[in-house]
Design an enzyme around this catalytic site. Sequence first.
Site, PDB file in Angstrom:
ATOM      1  N   ASN A 170       0.847  -1.200   0.000  1.00 20.64           N
ATOM      2  CA  ASN A 170       0.000   0.000   0.000  1.00 20.64           C
ATOM      3  C   ASN A 170       0.876   1.241   0.000  1.00 20.64           C
ATOM      4  O   ASN A 170       1.950   1.274   0.621  1.00 20.64           O
ATOM      5  CB  ASN A 170      -1.002  -0.006   1.160  1.00 20.64           C
ATOM      6  CG  ASN A 170      -0.372  -0.139   2.529  1.00 20.64           C
ATOM      7  OD1 ASN A 170       0.680  -0.744   2.679  1.00 20.64           O
ATOM      8  ND2 ASN A 170      -1.019   0.413   3.541  1.00 20.64           N
ATOM      9  N   ILE A 171       0.418   2.248  -0.733  1.00 15.72           N
ATOM     10  CA  ILE A 171       1.174   3.497  -0.857  1.00 15.72           C
ATOM     11  C   ILE A 171       0.213   4.636  -0.533  1.00 15.72           C
ATOM     12  O   ILE A 171      -0.727   4.905  -1.304  1.00 15.72           O
ATOM     13  CB  ILE A 171       1.750   3.647  -2.277  1.00 15.72           C
ATOM     14  CG1 ILE A 171       2.631   2.440  -2.627  1.00 15.72           C
ATOM     15  CG2 ILE A 171       2.539   4.954  -2.401  1.00 15.72           C
ATOM     16  CD1 ILE A 171       3.035   2.349  -4.091  1.00 15.72           C
ATOM     17  N   GLU A 201      -2.998  -4.635  -3.130  1.00 15.05           N
ATOM     18  CA  GLU A 201      -3.491  -5.532  -4.189  1.00 15.05           C
ATOM     19  C   GLU A 201      -3.480  -4.828  -5.542  1.00 15.05           C
ATOM     20  O   GLU A 201      -3.087  -5.385  -6.559  1.00 15.05           O
ATOM     21  CB  GLU A 201      -4.933  -5.977  -3.890  1.00 15.05           C
ATOM     22  CG  GLU A 201      -5.109  -6.730  -2.584  1.00 15.05           C
ATOM     23  CD  GLU A 201      -5.475  -5.803  -1.435  1.00 15.05           C
ATOM     24  OE1 GLU A 201      -4.811  -4.761  -1.252  1.00 15.05           O
ATOM     25  OE2 GLU A 201      -6.427  -6.128  -0.722  1.00 15.05           O
ATOM     26  N   CYS A 228     -10.595  -2.985  -4.563  1.00 15.62           N
ATOM     27  CA  CYS A 228      -9.651  -4.008  -5.047  1.00 15.62           C
ATOM     28  C   CYS A 228     -10.400  -5.225  -5.592  1.00 15.62           C
ATOM     29  O   CYS A 228      -9.970  -5.827  -6.582  1.00 15.62           O
ATOM     30  CB  CYS A 228      -8.689  -4.418  -3.937  1.00 15.62           C
ATOM     31  SG  CYS A 228      -7.499  -3.107  -3.555  1.00 15.62           S
TER      32      CYS A 228
END
Length: 134
Positions: free
Chosen positions: A42-43, A55, A89
Amino acid sequence: MEIQKLITAAVSAQGNSYSPYSNFRVGAALLTAGGKIYTGSNIENASFSPTVCAERTAFFKAISEGEKDFTAIAVTGSDNKICMPCGVCRQVMSEFCDANFRVICVAKNGEYKEYTLGELLPFSFKLGEKNENV
Ligand code: THU
Protein backbone atom coordinates in the site's frame (compact mmCIF):
# COMPACT_ATOMS: atom_id res chain seq x y z
CA MET A 1 2.60 -23.07 -6.58
CA GLU A 2 2.58 -23.61 -2.91
CA ILE A 3 0.31 -21.19 -1.01
CA GLN A 4 2.99 -20.70 1.60
CA LYS A 5 5.40 -19.33 -1.01
CA LEU A 6 2.82 -16.74 -2.11
CA ILE A 7 2.18 -15.75 1.51
CA THR A 8 5.92 -15.34 2.11
CA ALA A 9 6.13 -13.01 -0.91
CA ALA A 10 3.18 -10.95 0.41
CA VAL A 11 4.79 -10.65 3.85
CA SER A 12 8.05 -9.54 2.29
CA ALA A 13 6.22 -6.89 0.20
CA GLN A 14 4.96 -5.33 3.43
CA GLY A 15 8.53 -4.13 3.90
CA ASN A 16 7.99 -1.57 1.13
CA SER A 17 4.64 -0.33 2.44
CA TYR A 18 4.44 3.47 2.58
CA SER A 19 1.82 3.95 5.27
CA PRO A 20 2.76 6.85 7.58
CA TYR A 21 -0.90 7.87 8.05
CA SER A 22 -2.57 4.60 8.96
CA ASN A 23 0.54 2.71 10.09
CA PHE A 24 -1.21 -0.31 8.59
CA ARG A 25 1.28 -2.12 6.41
CA VAL A 26 -0.23 -4.27 3.67
CA GLY A 27 1.55 -6.62 1.29
CA ALA A 28 0.18 -8.53 -1.68
CA ALA A 29 1.58 -11.20 -3.96
CA LEU A 30 -0.16 -11.93 -7.25
CA LEU A 31 0.46 -15.22 -9.05
CA THR A 32 0.23 -15.40 -12.84
CA ALA A 33 -0.88 -18.47 -14.78
CA GLY A 34 2.76 -18.73 -15.93
CA GLY A 35 3.96 -19.01 -12.33
CA LYS A 36 5.40 -15.51 -11.94
CA ILE A 37 4.77 -13.48 -8.79
CA TYR A 38 4.14 -9.72 -8.79
CA THR A 39 4.20 -8.10 -5.37
CA GLY A 40 2.70 -4.84 -4.17
CA SER A 41 2.40 -2.74 -1.04
CA ASN A 42 0.00 0.00 0.00
CA ILE A 43 1.17 3.50 -0.86
CA GLU A 44 -0.51 6.31 1.08
CA ASN A 45 -0.72 10.02 0.40
CA ALA A 46 -1.14 13.14 2.55
CA SER A 47 -4.20 13.93 0.46
CA PHE A 48 -5.62 10.50 1.42
CA SER A 49 -7.69 9.75 -1.70
CA PRO A 50 -4.65 9.03 -3.92
CA THR A 51 -3.76 6.17 -1.56
CA VAL A 52 -3.50 2.87 -3.39
CA CYS A 53 -3.92 -0.56 -1.83
CA ALA A 54 -1.30 -3.32 -1.99
CA GLU A 55 -3.49 -5.53 -4.19
CA ARG A 56 -3.96 -2.84 -6.83
CA THR A 57 -0.26 -2.04 -6.81
CA ALA A 58 0.44 -5.71 -7.58
CA PHE A 59 -2.23 -5.87 -10.30
CA PHE A 60 -1.15 -2.67 -12.00
CA LYS A 61 2.51 -3.71 -11.96
CA ALA A 62 1.57 -7.01 -13.60
CA ILE A 63 -0.91 -5.60 -16.14
CA SER A 64 1.52 -2.88 -17.16
CA GLU A 65 4.13 -5.57 -17.80
CA GLY A 66 1.75 -7.34 -20.18
CA GLU A 67 0.39 -10.08 -17.90
CA LYS A 68 -3.18 -11.18 -18.58
CA ASP A 69 -3.86 -14.44 -16.72
CA PHE A 70 -3.90 -14.69 -12.97
CA THR A 71 -4.60 -17.58 -10.65
CA ALA A 72 -4.24 -16.30 -7.08
CA ILE A 73 -3.38 -13.41 -4.79
CA ALA A 74 -2.23 -13.42 -1.17
CA VAL A 75 -2.83 -10.33 0.95
CA THR A 76 -1.60 -9.67 4.44
CA GLY A 77 -1.96 -6.79 6.90
CA SER A 78 -0.07 -5.81 10.00
CA ASP A 79 -2.42 -7.07 12.68
CA ASN A 80 -3.71 -10.45 13.72
CA LYS A 81 -6.99 -10.06 11.87
CA ILE A 82 -7.25 -11.81 8.55
CA CYS A 83 -6.77 -9.07 5.96
CA MET A 84 -9.64 -8.91 3.47
CA PRO A 85 -9.36 -7.00 0.20
CA CYS A 86 -11.40 -3.79 0.07
CA GLY A 87 -14.33 -3.41 -2.32
CA VAL A 88 -12.37 -1.34 -4.83
CA CYS A 89 -9.65 -4.01 -5.05
CA ARG A 90 -12.30 -6.71 -5.50
CA GLN A 91 -13.70 -4.75 -8.43
CA VAL A 92 -10.21 -4.46 -9.96
CA MET A 93 -9.75 -8.21 -9.54
CA SER A 94 -13.06 -8.82 -11.30
CA GLU A 95 -11.85 -6.80 -14.29
CA PHE A 96 -8.98 -9.21 -14.89
CA CYS A 97 -9.96 -12.50 -13.23
CA ASP A 98 -12.83 -14.94 -13.30
CA ALA A 99 -14.94 -16.15 -10.39
CA ASN A 100 -12.50 -19.01 -9.63
CA PHE A 101 -9.59 -16.66 -8.93
CA ARG A 102 -8.16 -17.61 -5.51
CA VAL A 103 -7.88 -14.93 -2.83
CA ILE A 104 -5.74 -15.91 0.15
CA CYS A 105 -6.37 -13.60 3.09
CA VAL A 106 -3.66 -13.68 5.72
CA ALA A 107 -3.18 -12.41 9.29
CA LYS A 108 0.14 -11.34 10.82
CA ASN A 109 0.26 -14.52 12.90
CA GLY A 110 0.18 -16.61 9.71
CA GLU A 111 -3.44 -17.69 9.97
CA TYR A 112 -5.17 -17.52 6.60
CA LYS A 113 -8.45 -18.19 4.83
CA GLU A 114 -8.92 -18.82 1.15
CA TYR A 115 -11.88 -17.55 -0.86
CA THR A 116 -12.77 -17.36 -4.52
CA LEU A 117 -13.36 -14.01 -6.14
CA GLY A 118 -16.89 -15.22 -6.87
CA GLU A 119 -17.49 -15.56 -3.13
CA LEU A 120 -16.03 -12.14 -2.34
CA LEU A 121 -17.71 -10.24 -5.17
CA PRO A 122 -20.84 -11.90 -6.49
CA PHE A 123 -22.94 -9.99 -9.02
CA SER A 124 -19.96 -7.84 -10.00
CA PHE A 125 -20.35 -4.97 -12.40
CA LYS A 126 -19.07 -5.69 -15.91
CA LEU A 127 -19.59 -3.17 -18.67
CA GLY A 128 -21.30 -4.35 -21.84
CA GLU A 129 -21.51 -7.92 -20.66
CA LYS A 130 -24.30 -9.94 -19.10
CA ASN A 131 -23.44 -10.49 -15.47
CA GLU A 132 -22.22 -14.08 -15.21
CA ASN A 133 -23.76 -14.45 -11.74
CA VAL A 134 -27.31 -13.70 -12.80
N1 THU B 1 -5.36 -1.33 2.35
C1 THU B 1 -4.81 -2.17 1.42
O1 THU B 1 -3.65 -2.03 1.03
N2 THU B 1 -5.58 -3.20 0.94
C2 THU B 1 -6.88 -3.42 1.31
O2 THU B 1 -7.55 -4.25 0.71
C3 THU B 1 -7.45 -2.67 2.42
C4 THU B 1 -6.72 -1.44 2.81
C5 THU B 1 -4.55 -0.21 2.86
C6 THU B 1 -5.01 1.13 2.38
C7 THU B 1 -4.45 2.03 3.49
O3 THU B 1 -3.12 2.37 3.15
C8 THU B 1 -4.44 1.16 4.72
O4 THU B 1 -4.61 -0.18 4.25
C9 THU B 1 -5.53 1.48 5.72
O5 THU B 1 -6.76 1.49 5.11
